[in-house]
Write an enzyme that holds these catalytic residues in place. Structure first.
Site, short mmCIF file in Angstrom:
data_model
loop_
_atom_site.label_atom_id
_atom_site.label_comp_id
_atom_site.label_asym_id
_atom_site.label_seq_id
_atom_site.Cartn_x
_atom_site.Cartn_y
_atom_site.Cartn_z
N SER A 22 0.82 -1.35 0.11
CA SER A 22 -0.06 -0.01 0.15
C SER A 22 0.84 1.11 0.09
CB SER A 22 -0.93 -0.12 1.16
OG SER A 22 -0.16 -0.08 2.45
N ASN A 109 -2.39 -1.96 13.41
CA ASN A 109 -3.96 -1.66 13.36
C ASN A 109 -4.28 -0.40 14.06
OD1 ASN A 109 -3.87 -4.17 12.24
ND2 ASN A 109 -4.80 -5.38 13.86
N THR A 154 -39.87 26.00 -9.64
CA THR A 154 -40.16 24.58 -8.78
C THR A 154 -40.61 23.60 -10.14
OG1 THR A 154 -42.59 24.77 -8.61
CG2 THR A 154 -41.25 25.33 -6.83
N HIS A 155 -40.28 22.34 -10.17
CA HIS A 155 -40.50 21.34 -11.40
C HIS A 155 -39.70 22.30 -12.68
CE1 HIS A 155 -43.79 19.57 -8.98
NE2 HIS A 155 -43.75 20.85 -8.53
N SER A 276 -14.44 25.16 -28.44
CA SER A 276 -14.74 24.02 -29.24
C SER A 276 -13.69 23.98 -30.38
CB SER A 276 -16.06 24.00 -30.00
OG SER A 276 -16.09 23.15 -30.93
N LYS A 282 -18.50 28.52 -29.84
CA LYS A 282 -18.65 27.95 -28.59
C LYS A 282 -17.95 28.68 -27.28
CE LYS A 282 -21.33 24.99 -27.64
NZ LYS A 282 -21.13 23.95 -27.72
N ASN A 284 -17.93 27.17 -23.59
CA ASN A 284 -18.69 25.89 -22.87
C ASN A 284 -18.27 26.16 -21.30
OD1 ASN A 284 -19.75 24.87 -25.20
ND2 ASN A 284 -17.73 23.71 -25.62
N GLU A 289 -19.41 21.84 -15.81
CA GLU A 289 -19.64 20.63 -15.78
C GLU A 289 -18.82 19.50 -15.05
OE1 GLU A 289 -20.94 20.58 -20.40
OE2 GLU A 289 -19.06 21.42 -20.08
N TYR A 316 -10.00 -6.34 13.01
CA TYR A 316 -9.08 -5.81 11.65
C TYR A 316 -9.31 -6.87 10.84
CZ TYR A 316 -5.69 -4.05 8.70
OH TYR A 316 -5.14 -3.82 7.36
N GLN A 321 -7.57 -1.88 4.61
CA GLN A 321 -6.58 -1.10 3.81
C GLN A 321 -7.12 -0.18 2.49
OE1 GLN A 321 -2.29 -2.69 3.41
NE2 GLN A 321 -2.80 -2.87 1.16
N1 ARG Z 1 -1.37 -1.17 5.63
C1 ARG Z 1 -2.40 -1.76 6.55
C2 ARG Z 1 -3.64 -0.99 6.37
O1 ARG Z 1 -3.52 0.02 5.76
C3 ARG Z 1 -1.83 -1.25 8.00
C4 ARG Z 1 -2.32 -2.33 9.24
C5 ARG Z 1 -2.03 -3.75 8.68
N2 ARG Z 1 -2.26 -4.52 9.79
C6 ARG Z 1 -2.08 -5.99 9.46
N3 ARG Z 1 -2.67 -6.50 10.60
N4 ARG Z 1 -1.83 -6.39 8.33
O2 ARG Z 1 -4.65 -1.40 6.86
#
Ligand code: ARG
Length: 460
Positions: A22, A109, A154-155, A276, A282, A284, A289, A316, A321
């Site tokens: 991650s 965690n 309205t509407h 455009s 144009k 725009n 948007e 957990y 993650q």
């Molecule tokens: N990268 C993990 C997350 O974002 C951190 C916690 C990892 N904990 C574990 N028990 N693998 O949740």
């Protein structure tokens, strides 16, 4: 380097490493991870795991890592599982053996919960400050045409005349509630999770209140299992972000219409519109948007995390993650949209003659006529009928309000006595709507002044 190698005979497969890592996205939490770990080092000193010298060495090593982390190349070649692992590896590289104690009595965690809460608190402040920027821009725009009249809808049909500032203040109120929602989201994130351990509570007697005050948390969390499995605070943020985006998308939709040739009320600045490649004429409203379009991404983030969390067993699970990408995505899209909206509003110009003519030519005064009849003693149901027939007659004969006189009105219905012809001008009927929150000119002037005052008082 792994934080958990001992129990394994082989390392992770290359595919699993790639799939589960991650760092690419959670490196965004590096500042809060380091700040949290510095506070944790101080907590470890207080329970006797670190000496004062060790703590000082660790805290200053973290300061250097933090400074380094902004430099290009900091992440080059980093194969760490996540930002927490990377930060501990960097600490080891810099401080050596003493780094081995930093994770005593702590789990990733709770660490990831801490980092995310710290990040969210700041993000809520950033969003609130951007929201107030949009709100100020609305008030400034309202102040430029305080007397302009538009037909309210309205509407998507012309309904009753309102003052242009009254319309703008409606959006001011939506964004004011958004500010409250982000303050509430911040408040809910403002609990220290450290001390929860992996799920059962830390095995070390941390003074959690002391860590909380070190990191500026209002209080400590109540239950370690809850901490490990909880991402409600992230959902609160995503919900607040989704509602704010819905408000922005509605403003965007209004203004895309109002600035069209069909309406012609608003001139958007050249700087927020594009042309455009084919059609030379144009201009725009792409900025609006895109705001409207990005709403989908933010609402998708909320849905994404809700679905991720649904049905997860206590406590957990690695699924969690997956909270970060939607959180970062929603925060970025919302902040970008708020910034863009502010610039669009600041640079827009109302062309007041157009909406005034739209109000004059339509039958937005019908309610004023019916209510005036009721004030003069005709029961409202009959008054409604008379005004309705009056409109029908006009529509059949292609008559606009201005085509009637006091005399012809009286001929149409004897109840139309005295000053009824004055009500053919929507500006006059509006004067009866001085109820607080209404579009009467005094009510709106007071609301504008109060809004400016409220904005000034919003503590950020
Ligand atoms: N990268 C993990 C997350 O974002 C951190 C916690 C990892 N904990 C574990 N028990 N693998 O949740």
């Amino acid at each position: 380097m792994k934080l958990w190698g001992g129990r394994f005979e082989t390392g992770p497969s290359e595919v699993f490493e790639r799939f589960s890592g991650s760092l690419d996205f959670d490196r965004r939490l590096i500042v809060t991870d380091i700040r949290g770990s510095q506070a944790f080092a101080r907590a470890l000193e207080r329970v006797g795991i670190l000496t004062a010298d060790e703590r000082a060495e660790i805290v200053s090593a973290f300061d250097s890592i933090l400074a380094e982390s902004a430099a290009p190349g900091f992440y080059e070649g980093a194969a760490d599982e996540d930002v927490h692992t990377l930060v501990i590896r960097k600490l080891k590289e810099r401080a050596g053996k003493v780094a081995d104690k930093i994770h005593t009595g702590r789990s990733r965690n709770e660490q990831v919960s801490l980092d995310t809460r710290l990040w969210l608190r700041e993000e809520c402040d950033r969003v609130r400050s951007l929201l107030t920027g949009v709100m100020q821009a609305l008030l400034t725009l309202a102040g430029r045409d305080p007397d302009a009249v538009i037909p309210g809808y309205t509407h998507m049909r012309r309904a009753q005349a309102v003052l242009w500032p009254h319309y703008l203040l409606a959006y001011f109120e939506m964004f004011a509630r958004d500010c409250e929602r982000f303050a509430e989201a911040r408040r809910r994130a403002d609990y220290l999770p450290l001390g929860s351990g992996a799920l059962a509570g830390s095995g070390f007697p941390f003074d959690r209140a002391a860590i909380a005050s070190d990191l500026g948390f209002a209080a400590v969390t109540y239950n370690s299992m809850d901490v490990s499995g909880d991402r409600d605070f992230a959902l609160d943020f995503l919900y607040a972000a989704s509602v704010a985006m819905i408000h922005l998308s509605r403003l965007a939709e209004d203004w895309i219409l109002y600035s069209s040739e069909e309406f012609g009320w608003l001139e958007l600045a050249d700087g927020v519109t594009s042309g455009s490649s084919l059609m030379p004429q144009k201009k725009n409203p792409d900025s609006l948007e895109l705001i409207r379009g990005k709403c989908g991404r933010v609402m998708g983030s909320l849905t994404s995390l809700m679905v991720t969390l649904k049905g997860l067993p206590m406590t957990y699970n690695r699924d969690m993650q997956e909270d970060k990408v939607p959180l970062f995505e929603a925060a970025d899209q919302l902040c970008g949209s708020l910034e863009m909206a502010r610039v669009v509003i600041e640079s827009a110009t109302l062309l007041p003659a157009k909406p005034a003519a739209a109000a004059d030519e339509s039958w937005v005064v019908a309610t004023d006529l019916a209510e005036a009849l009721a004030r003069a003693g005709t029961p409202f149901h009959q008054a409604h009928q008379i005004a309705g027939r009056f409109v029908l007659e006009s529509v059949r004969n292609g008559k606009k309000p201005a085509d009637w006189t006091a005399e012809t009105m009286r001929q149409f219905a004897p109840e139309f006595t005295g000053d009824f012809a004055a009500l053919l001008d929507p500006k006059n009927g509006m004067r009866s709507r001085e109820v607080p929150g209404g579009t009467g000119p005094h009510a709106v002037a007071a609301a504008l002044a109060a809004a400016q005052q409220r904005l000034a008082e919003m503590s950020l």
